[in-house]
Design an enzyme around this catalytic site. Sequence first.
Site, mmCIF file in Angstrom:
data_model
loop_
_atom_site.group_PDB
_atom_site.id
_atom_site.type_symbol
_atom_site.label_atom_id
_atom_site.label_comp_id
_atom_site.label_asym_id
_atom_site.label_seq_id
_atom_site.Cartn_x
_atom_site.Cartn_y
_atom_site.Cartn_z
ATOM 1 N N GLY A 152 4.721 0.943 2.704
ATOM 2 C CA GLY A 152 3.791 -0.045 2.187
ATOM 3 C C GLY A 152 2.895 -0.678 3.219
ATOM 4 N N GLY A 159 3.294 6.153 4.599
ATOM 5 C CA GLY A 159 2.552 7.278 4.028
ATOM 6 C C GLY A 159 1.066 7.041 4.161
ATOM 7 C CB CYS A 206 -16.818 10.499 -21.005
ATOM 8 S SG CYS A 206 -17.990 11.872 -20.941
#
EC number: 4.1.1.20
Length: 447
Positions: free
Chosen positions: A261, A305, A374
């Site tokens: 984190g 990470g 969209c």
Amino acid sequence: MTLLDMIPSLQPGIPPRLSPGIWPRDARYDSEGRITLGRVAVTDIADRYGTPAYVLDEAEVRARCRAYRKAFPRARIYYAGKALLTKAVAEWVSAEGLSIDVCSTGELAVALTAGVDPQRIILHGTGKSRDELEAGVRAGVGRIVIDSLSEIALLSTQLNRPQAVLLRLTPGIDVHGHPAVRTGVLDQKFGLPLGSADAAEAVRRILEQPLLQLAGLHCHLGSQIYDPDHYGEAVRRLIAEMAWIRRDHGHLITELDVGGGHAVAYRPGDAELNVAELADILDDALDAACARHRFPRPVLAMEPGRAIVARAGVTLYRVMSVKQVEGASTFVTVDGGMNDNLRVALYGAHYEAVVANRRPHGPQRTVTVAGRYCEAGDILARDIRLPVDLHPGDLLAVPCTGAYHHSLSASYNCVGRPPVIAVRDGYARELVRRETIADLLARDIGG
């Protein structure tokens, strides 16, 4: 308005700069005004591989791995594969001395195919299936993280040899931020609450299983955490729990995994975690907590990470249109969007974008970079400054897109996912090819 906006003729004599906080450290402008990564012009990458395209700077990934190894020489550092996992990335981080954290049989297969030692793999997941646990056991992964009471019995049925496990606990630490990334608070799906009856029952059940070895405790506080004191508090609370387990069960736990984190900057000026400061705080917290509880210092583990790969990644887009809505915004539509960067719609993330194929001159204006899909929420960057003379065909580069872009990508509107292109020392190579219409049709077996 800046001096350069008022006197455009000054621009050629003042080379533009790329913020070192959000770009790979070797990102440059060349003599033609093009951005280069790993000494490769991004225009060449776009021409060869098309757009949108993820570009990944190998040297930046490796440098980040080395920085963690230097800051934590005695810790077990697991690269969190969910941020970005390809065979090449697994090879790079493993070669730099990191282990790998996987969360599925697919991520496990990628790591194993890349030649990662199974003993250097930790298997995560909040709802691991029997098949996933079996795959981990069969591969011989070094650690499996227990996330629930039911998982203990399920895992035990798969074993014919001892398996080291970590018990995931939520320490009740609120790091604030978006609710989707606060994983250390009690009211969420991960792990078991620290100090709860369920946590005590999990310890008892694990210790009763002859082939389960309770090697350590695990926690994960959330994402984009820039205050290292939160990790120090987690250490203090978990060491107290380890001391309780030794006192009540006579079992000595030797590992403490504080998760990941670690925050990175997505825009200039954003807060990020100082790894050296984190190392000092964790060291002090371990010393103090272990002294207080007269507990042997455990082996520290962590799982960065995003902090390894985010800044190594840059995504390239072609401008398709520039639309000024009278009395409202100016929209720059590109050929990608939420399929290749879901984080804006999912978390409200903020990004920068720059013209990458030429050195822009003259004034700028505030625009919103919109995607092609969209959905009204298909936005890539809000209220950023781009040149007034931006036009279709220009190449835009969005930095700090190495983490949770390829791994969260989708094929909405039946548009294939972008390729991943690695750059290093003047060369570019394809790590993951572009998903084609043939790929999409191959999975559709109806009709």
